[in-house]
Design an enzyme around this catalytic site. Structure first.
Site, short mmCIF file in Angstrom:
data_model
loop_
_atom_site.label_atom_id
_atom_site.label_comp_id
_atom_site.label_asym_id
_atom_site.label_seq_id
_atom_site.Cartn_x
_atom_site.Cartn_y
_atom_site.Cartn_z
N CYS A 150 3.60 3.75 -0.88
CA CYS A 150 2.36 3.23 -1.43
C CYS A 150 2.39 3.20 -2.96
O CYS A 150 2.71 4.21 -3.59
CB CYS A 150 1.18 4.07 -0.94
N CYS B 246 -2.50 -4.21 1.09
CA CYS B 246 -2.49 -2.77 1.33
C CYS B 246 -1.33 -2.10 0.62
O CYS B 246 -0.19 -2.54 0.73
CB CYS B 246 -2.26 -2.47 2.81
N CYS C 70 -4.45 8.56 -6.79
CA CYS C 70 -4.46 9.25 -5.50
C CYS C 70 -3.62 10.51 -5.63
O CYS C 70 -2.61 10.52 -6.32
CB CYS C 70 -3.88 8.34 -4.41
N CYS D 299 2.26 9.32 -0.60
CA CYS D 299 2.92 8.49 0.42
C CYS D 299 4.01 7.67 -0.25
O CYS D 299 3.75 6.96 -1.23
CB CYS D 299 1.90 7.59 1.11
N1 SAH Z 1 -5.75 6.91 1.63
C1 SAH Z 1 -6.26 6.08 2.67
C2 SAH Z 1 -6.72 4.70 2.23
C3 SAH Z 1 -5.82 3.92 1.30
S1 SAH Z 1 -4.35 3.17 1.91
C4 SAH Z 1 -5.28 5.99 3.79
O1 SAH Z 1 -4.19 6.51 3.66
O2 SAH Z 1 -5.62 5.47 4.84
C5 SAH Z 1 -4.84 1.86 2.95
C6 SAH Z 1 -3.79 1.51 4.01
O3 SAH Z 1 -2.66 0.85 3.43
C7 SAH Z 1 -3.22 2.73 4.71
O4 SAH Z 1 -3.12 2.49 6.09
C8 SAH Z 1 -1.85 2.85 4.09
O5 SAH Z 1 -0.99 3.59 4.89
C9 SAH Z 1 -1.47 1.41 3.95
N2 SAH Z 1 -0.38 1.18 3.02
C10 SAH Z 1 -0.05 1.90 1.93
N3 SAH Z 1 1.02 1.36 1.31
C11 SAH Z 1 1.35 0.26 2.03
C12 SAH Z 1 2.35 -0.76 1.86
N4 SAH Z 1 3.18 -0.74 0.84
N5 SAH Z 1 2.38 -1.75 2.77
C13 SAH Z 1 1.50 -1.80 3.79
N6 SAH Z 1 0.53 -0.89 3.98
C14 SAH Z 1 0.46 0.14 3.11
#
Ligand code: SAH
Length: 346
Positions: free
Chosen positions: A121, A339, A114, A118
């Site tokens: 993530c 997620c 990606c 974030c």
């Molecule tokens: N790029 C897209 C899709 C991938 S992430 C997006 O940002 O929506 C899918 C979801 O998981 C998103 O809502 C993201 O914010 C969330 N997410 C990412 N890391 C996470 C974590 N460590 N714990 C819980 N949710 C998380």
């Protein structure tokens, strides 16, 4: 040696029909092959039993069928299955099968790695290598549907673009894949059962509205205060909340469809009354609902799931303001399939 043959699934049905005509056959042959490739998901010309041997050889000489391979599979205690998916060039993405009582959901990837950063993530730690092709997205759905039938005796009911990558940064391919998934010539699934999740790329949200897409939109909000959001989702400085808001208003005006905001509450980051008030305010712009997602640890001490009382504060304030809020428990945590945990660890 790298093959110079074309990937046959990059061709449209028209192009396939034209190919056969140009080679002295009937256009109809193109329809037959198209059906084998998409709705029947075959990965070898030899299995296309209604074609003559000569035709199959001709296809073999001109094309390859690039396809994914389920390279590794991990099963969680809760029935969730995480797949390591090997692409034709050896790169790997992850897709997850998430069974619940009422539905079976495929969580699919749209990019290898990606480009967003974030902070919470795990996928952000992988560099973005490339976009997935439409067939690579489609194949993930086919593979997970098979697993669902095999291990849970149920067909797939829902698809979420919440795996690796930012789907709106691979918009054309994601849209082509969804077209195939929803088409009767593909999997014939309803667009209403598909959700695209984005970190929020305003220009592309407007484009989706203009394109009159029929699937659902989820936005990973996590904060409705610019400073806070930028600190955890740095691209927010390029696409600030005001632009996001404007694009969502545009989306709603055109589609009349509610948006889901995904939101994780972290201790010391977004757990104060000020954060809650900002979210409540943001939720008033267009009809929406909020999914409070449980935080899945990625071993960064900065991020800790907020206290239960902070989360309850969110819930009561949202409900007081007539905003629908769901609390989403994570699935597949024991195998890093939840997620934000997809990072090709294995
Ligand atoms: N790029 C897209 C899709 C991938 S992430 C997006 O940002 O929506 C899918 C979801 O998981 C998103 O809502 C993201 O914010 C969330 N997410 C990412 N890391 C996470 C974590 N460590 N714990 C819980 N949710 C998380």
């Amino acid at each position: 040696m790298k093959s110079s043959k074309r990937d046959i699934r990059a061709l449209t049905k028209e192009q396939l029909r034209d190919f056969f005509v140009a080679n002295g056959d009937r256009a109809f042959r193109g329809n037959q092959v198209y059906e084998w490739l998409w709705s029947k998901s075959l990965h070898s010309f030899d299995e296309m039993t209604n074609l003559s041997k000569a035709t199959r050889e001709m296809l073999e000489n001109n094309f390859v069928i690039n396809h994914i391979k389920v390279d590794s599979m991990q099963k969680s205690n809760d029935g969730t299955i995480k797949n390591g998916i090997k692409l034709h060039d050896g790169l790997v993405v992850e897709s997850v099968l998430i069974p619940t009582d009422k539905r079976t959901t495929a969580c699919v990837s749209s990019q290898v790695g990606c480009s967003l950063n974030c902070k919470f993530c795990a996928t952000a730690r992988l560099k973005r290598m490339r976009n997935l092709n439409p067939d690579e997205i489609y194949d993930q759905v086919v593979a997970i549907d098979k697993q669902s039938r095999l291990y849970h005796q149920k067909k797939l009911t829902n698809i979420v673009f919440m795996g690796m990558g930012e789907p709106l940064m691979n918009y054309n391919n994601v849209l082509k894949a969804i077209d195939k998934i929803t088409s009767d010539e593909g999997l014939g699934m309803s667009a209403k059962r598909i959700t695209l999740s984005t970190s929020g790329v305003p220009k592309m949200i407007k484009k989706m509205a203009d394109d009159e897409v029929k699937f659902n939109l989820a936005v990973s909000l996590h904060s409705a205060i610019d400073e806070v959001r930028t600190s955890i989702m740095p691209f927010n400085s390029t696409f600030p909340l005001e632009d996001l808001r404007e694009s969502l208003e545009y989306w709603y005006a055109k589609t009349k469809r509610k948006v889901t905001y995904e939101y994780v509450v972290w201790g010391g980051i977004n757990d104060t009354k000020k954060d809650i008030d900002a979210l409540v305010q943001f939720c008033k712009y267009i009809p929406c609902k909020v999914n409070l997602i449980e935080y899945n640890s990625i071993d960064d001490p900065q991020f800790q799931q907020a206290s239960e009382s902070a989360i309850n504060n969110y819930i009561s304030n949202l409900e007081m303001n007539d905003i629908v809020v769901n609390v989403r428990r994570s699935r597949g945590k024991d195998i890093d399939a939840a997620c934000g945990q997809l990072a090709n660890k294995s």
